[in-house]
Design an enzyme around this catalytic site. Structure first.
Site, short mmCIF file in Angstrom:
data_model
loop_
_atom_site.label_atom_id
_atom_site.label_comp_id
_atom_site.label_asym_id
_atom_site.label_seq_id
_atom_site.Cartn_x
_atom_site.Cartn_y
_atom_site.Cartn_z
N ASP A 487 -40.53 -5.28 24.51
CA ASP A 487 -40.22 -6.70 24.36
C ASP A 487 -38.80 -6.95 23.88
O ASP A 487 -38.28 -8.05 24.00
CB ASP A 487 -41.14 -7.30 23.28
CG ASP A 487 -42.50 -7.66 23.82
OD1 ASP A 487 -42.58 -8.05 24.99
OD2 ASP A 487 -43.47 -7.54 23.06
N CYS A 488 -38.24 -5.95 23.25
CA CYS A 488 -36.97 -6.16 22.56
C CYS A 488 -35.77 -5.68 23.37
O CYS A 488 -34.64 -5.75 22.90
CB CYS A 488 -37.02 -5.46 21.20
SG CYS A 488 -38.39 -6.07 20.21
#
Ligand code: BGC
Ligand code: IFM
Length: 809
Positions: A487-488
């Site tokens: 997600d990052c």
């Protein structure tokens, strides 16, 4: 250093001192009424939705870290001394203390100055209540005059509002007390349907329902005035903080034992109930009273507890293994399976690290969680798949999250995480392999929950695959969108124009950043879909061709010479390459490409795994990437916002480690696969609990990596895809008991020093009794008959027992 031990016989973890490094929690409830409970009785309860139907109040990030819970106080009338039998909140130094976290129940036992107390907490099956059973024994030589006080603080239902909107909610609180039952009825006024209650089995000496009356001004739970004084004030809350406290007085003769029952519950009057006179503000107790009466009886409680345990026997009986490694046995047979069920019930909502207020269920996460529970509750997995698929967009894309109550996609977060749709194929494949229920492929499922848009589930899978093919970047690799599994890693969400604000991830889908991880995942998913298509007689060659083409693109643009690259950024610069100064090698594409079979034939996989071992492996697990990013980088996004060694910036992200275990198993390296398995195995880390700090019976999302000053320290235990994937790695790949579309395969890749193992697996109605031993050549017999050692076991009739003997060299 240990803070307790495992009791495998009783399927419990026994904590032998209250001051664990962090609150070590457990879950109560398996159906609709749930709670978390720590080893000192901290925690809270809710009905279905931890945000909207919060029964009791809890304050996160508190000091002490865990405060507020299901508290009891004992007071000795002779000395005036009082203490908590669960240690909190008085923190009295107890003579004895033991907390047993079991499967959906917790028991805390203690002794103080000759008074033994044991408190058991559980939620009976089929009920919307929790039982607290207090057993007291006087081991003194003289009679003991005791007072028992209970204490819960009611939350005003919506936990978010409860924690923020004081101008309103200091006025709305209402209670009612009748026949010793405390009813918390805030909101009943306007909705007239739901309320909470707190009952006690004994006649009351008094009660309190106003928090300040119980605690006294400027006091906290460690020294409530009511307890100190030895009398309640029969307070009735009008606004402020509704509270539930009973006061019971008992005399225990020397050697005498007594039980006191408490029931805390949630009740909704039947929708068509006509029994409220219009305008009445009195709670209608007609339907709830008999329930309360029943659960205050000891026999009901005994039977309810036995039923709960029997249910867990049934669920865990789906797979039981006996290997030479005790940690493996207890994790596979008990705790990992239990954690998988908790992720089914809680998703990412309620834990020591998730506040219950963010309620979305992840599209990606839910599909992966399914891998861990599908064998125990296939029918619930079916429902879950249909819910998830109904949120898919007609483009084949997916809302990143959906709401568990409405089951609608979450518009605030939106879509554009380009790995999401492919997880649906992997989730459905897991369900089909376990259940053989091909009919699910024909189930009509809407897109974005729109009536009229229904298409067979199979169409959803096709669109999922097509979604990637419609979004290929300059190198022919899949566009990453807002992010992939990581997600990052936000490669499209920045602005390089000075003074311009950063783009948000919402408008970041236009960029051309590409993901090698998604490419590997595509190869895996396309092959899975081909297998499914073949099974139901649909064309499948195009999927295999697409997989092969993507594998070729990975070989051309995704291979760095000694490992798989990670991505290409917005500018087309490579990420995860020896040519980078930091972030040269990432774990995710090594795992996912090899799981997709990329590089397995031509030796790239073995090379990549050697690089993982050399550059990413630590004694505490495999870190996510190296070198860690030492400073924030606009073009990479959130990943570099974390200090080195934490979370996605080179933390040991435990979810990715089983991908490497599976990859090692795929290349036939059982020693390496099992070595990685044990490095992050909670039970195997029990002896270093002072370093690991989280519970030794469940996985945590992350263990701090080698760049972190706290290397080895775990965070975010319980609600993580780590549980499902580690379970898959050990059970399906290392032990090799692997469901396939046509039947069960047994293909272990075990450590070279294991003589073998045995297992019992329930599969499609039959019981497979599996024994794996060492021998000169690989040989398989099924019910005494020789069988192709590379074959899939034949399906057996419902209720039959199949004896499987495999010899591996
Ligand atoms: C966290 C990630 C997490 C994501 C959830 C981020 O802030 O750092 O670990 O996956 O939020 O969407
Ligand atoms: O893949 C994600 C997951 O969906 C949520 N937790 C963190 C993981 C890695 O970023």
């Amino acid at each position: 250093m240990r803070f307790g031990h495992f009791d495998d016989e009783r399927r419990e973890y026994v904590i032998d001192r209250p001051d664990t490094p962090l609150p070590w929690i457990n879950y109560l409830g398996t159906e609709s009424y749930f709670g978390i409970i720590s080893n000192t009785a901290g925690g809270y309860s809710f009905y279905r939705d931890a945000r909207l139907r919060r029964l009791t109040r809890y304050r996160y990030n508190n000091a002490p870290f865990d405060f507020g819970g299901r508290y009891l106080y004992l007071r000795d009338a002779g000395s005036g001394e009082y203490w908590s039998p669960t240690w909190q909140p008085t923190q009295t130094e107890l003579d004895e203390y033991e907390c047993r976290h079991g499967l959906s129940y917790t028991q805390i036992a203690s002794g103080y100055k000759g008074i033994k107390a044991k408190v058991s907490y559980f939620v009976p099956l089929g009920e919307t209540l929790e039982v607290w059973r207090l057993q007291l024994t006087n081991e003194r030589e003289s009679a003991a005059e005791l007072s028992v006080f209970s204490s819960v603080e009611f939350a005003l239902w919506d936990a978010q509002d409860d924690a923020t909107n004081y101008q309103r909610n200091f006025n709305t609180g209402q209670v009612e007390v009748e026949d010793g039952v405390i009813y918390h009825k805030t909101e009943y006024r306007e909705r007239r349907d739901h309320f909470a209650y707190f009952a006690c089995s004994e006649p009351l000496a008094g009660f309190d329902t106003q928090r300040e009356a119980f605690l006294g001004p400027y006091r906290a739970w460690d020294r409530p005035i009511a307890v100190e004084r030895g009398t309640s004030s029969d307070s009735v809350a009008h606004g402020w903080q509704p509270h539930g406290s009973h006061h019971v007085r008992i005399t225990l003769e020397p050697g005498e034992s007594r039980e006191i029952g408490f029931v805390l519950g949630y009740w909704e009057n039947p929708k068509d109930a006509k029994f409220d006179p219009p305008g009445s503000q009195t709670i209608n107790k007609q339907t709830v009273r008999p329930v309360i009466e029943r659960w205050l009886q000891q026999e009901t409680v005994d039977a309810g507890f036995a039923a709960l345990r029997a249910n867990w026997d049934r669920l865990l009986g789906t797979l039981q293994v006996h290997t030479p490694d005790g940690d493996t046995n207890r994790m596979v047979n008990i705790w990992n399976a239990y954690q998988n069920m908790v992720t089914f019930n809680m998703s990412r909502s309620t834990s020591g690290f998730e506040t219950g207020i963010g309620r979305g269920m992840g599209f990606r996460d839910s599909n992966q969680d399914l891998l861990g529970f599908v064998h125990m509750i296939p029918e619930r997995a079916r429902e879950r798949i249909l819910d998830i698929a109904a949120t898919q967009l007609s483009t084949g894309g997916a809302y990143h999250q959906y709401q568990p109550l409405t089951k609608r996609g979450n518009n605030d977060i939106g879509s554009g995480f380009n790995d999401d749709p492919l997880w649906l194929i992997l989730g459905v494949a897991a369900y089909l392999k376990e259940s053989g229920d091909l009919s699910i492929l024909d189930a009509p499922v809407p897109y974005d929950n729109e009536a009229g848009s229904e298409q067979p589930l199979y169409d959803h899978l096709q669109r999922s695959l097509q979604y990637t093919l419609d979004r290929l970047g300059p190198h022919g690799l899949p566009l990453i969108g807002r992010a992939d599994w990581n997600d990052c890693l936000n490669l499209n969400c920045f602005s390089d124009t000075p003074g311009e604000p950063f783009q948000t991830t919402e408008n970041a889908t236009g960029g051309v950043a590409e993901s090698v991880f998604i490419a590997g995942q595509f190869v895996l998913a396309a092959k899975e879909l081909a297998g499914i298509a073949q099974c139901v007689g649909k064309p499948h060659q195009e999927y295999l061709d697409a997989a092969e083409k993507m594998a070729g693109t990975i070989a051309e643009h995704g291979w760095d010479g000694a490992w798989f690259r990670r991505a290409y950024d917005f500018y087309g610069n490579v990420i995860g390459s020896a040519s980078n100064d930091e972030g040269q090698i990432f774990v995710e594409p090594q795992g996912m490409c090899i799981m997709g079979g990329v590089g397995v034939e031509d030796g790239l996989a073995v090379k990549a795994l050697a690089s993982v071992r050399e550059r990413l492996a630590t004694p505490h697990g495999v870190v996510l990437q190296q070198p860690a990013y030492s400073s924030y980088r606009l073009e990479l996004g959130e990943i570099s916002s974390y200090p080195p060694g934490y979370k996605e910036n080179a933390g040991i992200f435990c979810h990715t480690n089983p991908w490497i275990m599976i990859a090692e198993a795929i290349v036939g390296n059982g020693d390496a696969a099992f070595d990685y398995y044990r490095r992050i195995l909670p039970s195997a880390r029990e002896a270093i609990s002072e370093v690991h700090r989280c519970e030794p019976y469940v996985y945590a999302q992350m263990i701090a990596g080698k760049d972190a000053p706290t290397h080895g320290e775990a965070k975010n235990s319980w609600l993580t895809g780590t549980a499902a994937y580690n379970f898959t790695a050990i059970s399906q790949w290392i032990l090799g008991i692997r469901p396939e579309l046509t039947g069960l395969r047994v293909d272990p890749v075990i450590p070279s020093d294991w003589p073998g193992f045995t297992a019992v697996r329930q599969f499609r109605g039959a019981t497979y009794r599996i024994s794996v031993t060492r021998g000169a050549v690989r040989a398989l017999s099924v019910d005494g008959q020789d069988f192709d050692p590379a074959g899939v076991l034949p399906l057996a009739p419902e209720g039959s027992v199949v004896e499987v003997n495999l010899t591996v060299s």
